[in-house]
Design an enzyme around this catalytic site. Structure first.
Site, mmCIF file in Angstrom:
data_model
loop_
_atom_site.group_PDB
_atom_site.id
_atom_site.type_symbol
_atom_site.label_atom_id
_atom_site.label_comp_id
_atom_site.label_asym_id
_atom_site.label_seq_id
_atom_site.Cartn_x
_atom_site.Cartn_y
_atom_site.Cartn_z
ATOM 1 N N GLU A 1 0.095 0.141 0.280
ATOM 2 C CA GLU A 1 -0.687 -0.510 -0.902
ATOM 3 C C GLU A 1 -2.362 -0.223 -0.468
ATOM 4 O O GLU A 1 -2.837 -0.925 0.517
ATOM 5 C CB GLU A 1 -0.409 -2.017 -0.668
ATOM 6 C CG GLU A 1 1.118 -2.474 -1.084
ATOM 7 C CD GLU A 1 1.365 -2.147 -2.368
ATOM 8 O OE1 GLU A 1 0.706 -2.033 -3.327
ATOM 9 O OE2 GLU A 1 2.273 -2.344 -2.667
ATOM 10 N N LYS B 1 -0.083 -6.210 12.714
ATOM 11 C CA LYS B 1 -1.486 -6.317 13.276
ATOM 12 C C LYS B 1 -2.377 -6.580 12.238
ATOM 13 O O LYS B 1 -2.709 -6.109 11.145
ATOM 14 C CB LYS B 1 -1.759 -4.703 13.471
ATOM 15 C CG LYS B 1 -3.138 -4.507 14.157
ATOM 16 C CD LYS B 1 -3.821 -3.265 14.090
ATOM 17 C CE LYS B 1 -5.036 -2.914 13.210
ATOM 18 N NZ LYS B 1 -6.065 -4.080 13.252
ATOM 19 N N GLU C 1 -14.528 3.251 -4.840
ATOM 20 C CA GLU C 1 -14.422 1.634 -4.837
ATOM 21 C C GLU C 1 -15.423 1.017 -3.879
ATOM 22 O O GLU C 1 -15.861 1.522 -2.864
ATOM 23 C CB GLU C 1 -12.971 1.374 -4.098
ATOM 24 C CG GLU C 1 -12.400 0.166 -3.977
ATOM 25 C CD GLU C 1 -11.336 -0.043 -3.144
ATOM 26 O OE1 GLU C 1 -10.991 0.523 -2.151
ATOM 27 O OE2 GLU C 1 -10.460 -0.859 -3.647
ATOM 28 N N CYS D 1 -7.984 -5.728 -4.297
ATOM 29 C CA CYS D 1 -7.648 -4.185 -4.457
ATOM 30 C C CYS D 1 -7.552 -4.117 -5.955
ATOM 31 O O CYS D 1 -7.714 -2.988 -6.456
ATOM 32 C CB CYS D 1 -6.381 -4.140 -3.822
ATOM 33 S SG CYS D 1 -5.104 -5.169 -4.018
HETATM 34 P P1 NAD Z 1 -9.002 -0.285 6.200
HETATM 35 O O1 NAD Z 1 -8.070 0.742 5.805
HETATM 36 O O2 NAD Z 1 -10.246 0.192 6.895
HETATM 37 O O3 NAD Z 1 -8.133 -0.997 7.388
HETATM 38 C C1 NAD Z 1 -6.851 -1.634 7.139
HETATM 39 C C2 NAD Z 1 -6.319 -1.762 8.252
HETATM 40 O O4 NAD Z 1 -5.982 -0.742 8.968
HETATM 41 C C3 NAD Z 1 -6.981 -2.806 9.602
HETATM 42 O O5 NAD Z 1 -6.048 -3.739 10.167
HETATM 43 C C4 NAD Z 1 -7.564 -1.690 10.422
HETATM 44 O O6 NAD Z 1 -7.759 -2.001 11.665
HETATM 45 C C5 NAD Z 1 -6.247 -0.660 10.421
HETATM 46 N N1 NAD Z 1 -6.648 0.593 10.735
HETATM 47 C C6 NAD Z 1 -7.945 1.403 10.807
HETATM 48 N N2 NAD Z 1 -7.959 2.652 11.335
HETATM 49 C C7 NAD Z 1 -6.594 2.718 11.377
HETATM 50 C C8 NAD Z 1 -5.995 3.807 12.204
HETATM 51 N N3 NAD Z 1 -6.571 5.156 12.408
HETATM 52 N N4 NAD Z 1 -4.655 3.774 12.443
HETATM 53 C C9 NAD Z 1 -4.009 2.607 12.048
HETATM 54 N N5 NAD Z 1 -4.634 1.539 11.643
HETATM 55 C C10 NAD Z 1 -5.846 1.416 11.301
HETATM 56 O O7 NAD Z 1 -9.286 -1.326 5.097
HETATM 57 P P2 NAD Z 1 -10.041 -2.308 4.924
HETATM 58 O O8 NAD Z 1 -11.544 -1.871 4.779
HETATM 59 O O9 NAD Z 1 -9.874 -3.212 6.218
HETATM 60 O O10 NAD Z 1 -9.797 -3.005 3.604
HETATM 61 C C11 NAD Z 1 -10.151 -2.776 2.241
HETATM 62 C C12 NAD Z 1 -9.200 -1.716 1.683
HETATM 63 O O11 NAD Z 1 -7.845 -2.389 1.606
HETATM 64 C C13 NAD Z 1 -9.556 -1.499 0.306
HETATM 65 O O12 NAD Z 1 -9.613 0.066 0.028
HETATM 66 C C14 NAD Z 1 -8.727 -2.388 -0.622
HETATM 67 O O13 NAD Z 1 -8.690 -1.853 -1.975
HETATM 68 C C15 NAD Z 1 -7.217 -2.178 0.258
HETATM 69 N N6 NAD Z 1 -6.307 -3.375 -0.084
HETATM 70 C C16 NAD Z 1 -5.261 -2.805 -1.013
HETATM 71 C C17 NAD Z 1 -4.563 -3.975 -1.318
HETATM 72 C C18 NAD Z 1 -3.419 -3.688 -1.987
HETATM 73 O O14 NAD Z 1 -2.397 -4.310 -2.165
HETATM 74 N N7 NAD Z 1 -3.022 -2.305 -2.833
HETATM 75 C C19 NAD Z 1 -4.713 -5.118 -1.202
HETATM 76 C C20 NAD Z 1 -5.714 -5.340 -0.222
HETATM 77 C C21 NAD Z 1 -6.872 -4.420 0.238
#
Ligand code: NAD
Length: 487
Positions: free
Chosen positions: A248, A173, A379, A282
């Protein structure tokens, strides 16, 4: 307006609904996207399950799987520029970064192509006569992969590559914010010749599409990258069918600079560590912990470098910092700066949301020394650096570990024994010494605490997409003796 489709069971489909994606550089709609809902999710998971147990994929040798992955790697390399332009357009990440990163994504697929036929089972030296016992390594099953908007091709490659090497099938997704590059990548999966249903790529909203995928009863494992709050939803949903998870998540990574460090190098690494990808990384080194005796000198160096950064349109090769991906993100950054300033943090540079179109935010430095600033704990996922000072090594380590996250960290010093002490003492999944933000398909990547669990990259990541099966074979033709005694 450009139009995109989902990829389910080897076909390109419109999805149950449609929505429009926004260009972060202008704030205007630019592409028409498919929105997968529960029905599409169900179709995709069923296709993946069928491909796993019944289709040609289930009969392929590991070497054949590896060859398909090599082909995919070549296609990614050949299409890197096009994919980079789509990612830049849909997420605002600057073209300078997306073109380099996506060219490197091809190497991730190449690495896992080579791993495919090196995932071995084992023969056990069992403590019983006339018994042969093996462990087979089999694919873990249908994998759900949920990724955030930043670096979607990269963050999906570290999941898709090892999962394909292990023989899994999957539903990926893409984030609803900026799915264009991943939806386009589906065309390369198709062209490489992966059988229908092996890789399905959809997009949709988290609460509907993401939730339906992570709780689907046929999903064996959920590989998630995103924020900790979403991770909690994912874990709760996956508990429904006791699927395993790898997470992650975010970070509040410390960047420690000692007075003996090469300050010019440290400043360049710090600028890259916090302002690259407009801070939407991240591993952003978002907490500078600097030795007090050099604090003013180092902050002046950083301020000069931050103010010289070219902020501008992301498709221009000269741009160094582009817009944030969404309006929501821009508002979040502004609100957290406001809260931090109210708590006593001092703005060294930046800090003001610009007027005009697009979701821009200038590189910002907050001096938080001696202040309980929320910017040290929360963050931003934006271009904001928070600074504190230390007097002793013990204090530096205490400040570094003063976080619930534990993804990455940086240490700049010329003192080797001190560097070794900090490598051991820092509670984070990655410690970079006299460097920052280096990654490789060969090196595992992942965090401690609220930064999640599970590792991506390296051989171990491919093994994590397998489950073992224990085979017992009795090699004696004699009748089985006493049936009531366990042997
Ligand atoms: P998010 O958690 O809001 O969304 C990530 C994904 O989860 C999206 O595809 C979203 O549609 C989906 N999602 C949202 N609600 C959901 C639910 N209830 N059930 C299932 N899926 C759901 O994250 P974001 O705001 O898009 O991205 C930023 C975050 O990602 C930051 O915290 C960042 O640090 C983290 N990040 C971590 C890494 C790593 O490798 N550790 C890499 C990149 C980003």
């Amino acid at each position: 307006m450009q139009r995109f489709q989902c990829y389910i069971d080897g076909e390109f489909l419109d999805g149950e609904a449609r929505y429009q994606s926004i260009d972060p550089a202008t704030g205007k709609n630019w592409a028409d996207m498919p929105e997968a809902r529960e029905g599409d999710v169900d179709r995709a998971v069923n296709a993946a399950e069928k491909a796993l147990y019944d289709g040609p994929w289930s009969k392929m040798t590991a070497t054949q799987r590896g060859k398909l992955l090599y082909k995919l790697a070549d296609l990614v390399a050949a299409n890197a520029q096009k994919l980079a332009e789509l990612e830049t357009r849909d997420t605002g990440k600057i073209i300078r970064e997306t073109s380099a990163q996506i060219a490197y994504v091809a190497d991730y697929y190449r690495y896992y192509a080579g791993i495919a036929d090196k995932i071995e089972g084992s023969y056990l030296p069992i403590d019983k006569q006339d018994m042969d016992v093996w462990l087979r390594r089999e694919p873990i099953g249908v994998v759900a992969m949920v990724v955030p908007w930043n670096s979607q091709l990269f963050l999906s490659a570290v999941k898709i590559g090892p999962a394909l090497a292990a023989g899994c099938t999957m539903v990926v997704k893409a984030s609803e914010d900026g799915p264009a590059p991943l939806l386009e990548f589906a065309r390369l999966i198709h062209e490489a010749g992966f059988p229908a249903g092996v890789v399905n790529i959809i997009t949709g909203f988290g609460a509907s599409c993401g939730a339906a995928l992570s709780r689907h009863p046929k999903v064996a494992h959920v590989a998630f990258t995103g924020g900790p709050e979403t991770a909690r939803h994912i874990v709760r949903n996956s508990a429904e069918n006791l699927a395993s998870t790898s997470l992650e998540l975010g970070g509040k990574s410390p960047f420690i600079v000692f007075a003996d460090a090469d300050l010019e190098s440290a400043a360049n690494a710090q600028v890259a560590g916090i302002f690259a990808a407009t801070g939407q990384s991240c591993v952003a080194g978002s907490r500078l912990i600097v030795e007090r005796s050099i604090k003013d000198r180092f902050l002046n160096l950083l301020k000069d470098k931050a103010e010289a950064i070219r902020v501008g349109t992301p498709l221009d090769m000269a741009t160094e910092v582009g817009p944030l991906a969404t309006k929501r993100q821009q508002d979040h950054v502004a609100a957290l700066i406001h809260k931090s300033v109210q708590s006593g943090a001092r703005i060294v540079t930046g800090g003001q949301m610009p007027s005009g179109e697009g979701f821009y935010f200038p590189p910002t430095i907050l001096d938080c020394d001696g202040v309980a600033s929320p910017s040290l704990a929360e963050e931003f996922f934006g271009p904001v650096l928070s600074v504190v000072a230390f007097d002793t090594e013990a204090e530096a380590l205490k400040l570094a570990n003063d976080t619930r996250y534990g993804l990455a960290s940086g240490v700049f010093t010329q003192n080797l024994t001190r560097a070794h002490r900090l490598m051991k003492g820092i509670r984070a999944g990655i410690v970079w010494v006299n460097t920052y933000r280096a990654v490789s398909p060969i090196a595992p990547f992942g965090g401690f605490g609220l930064s999640g669990h599970g590792r991506e990259g390296g051989l171990a990541a491919a093994l994590d997409y397998t489950r073992t099966k224990t085979i017992w074979l009795r090699t004696s033709d004699d009748p089985i003796p006493d049936p009531f005694v366990m042997r």
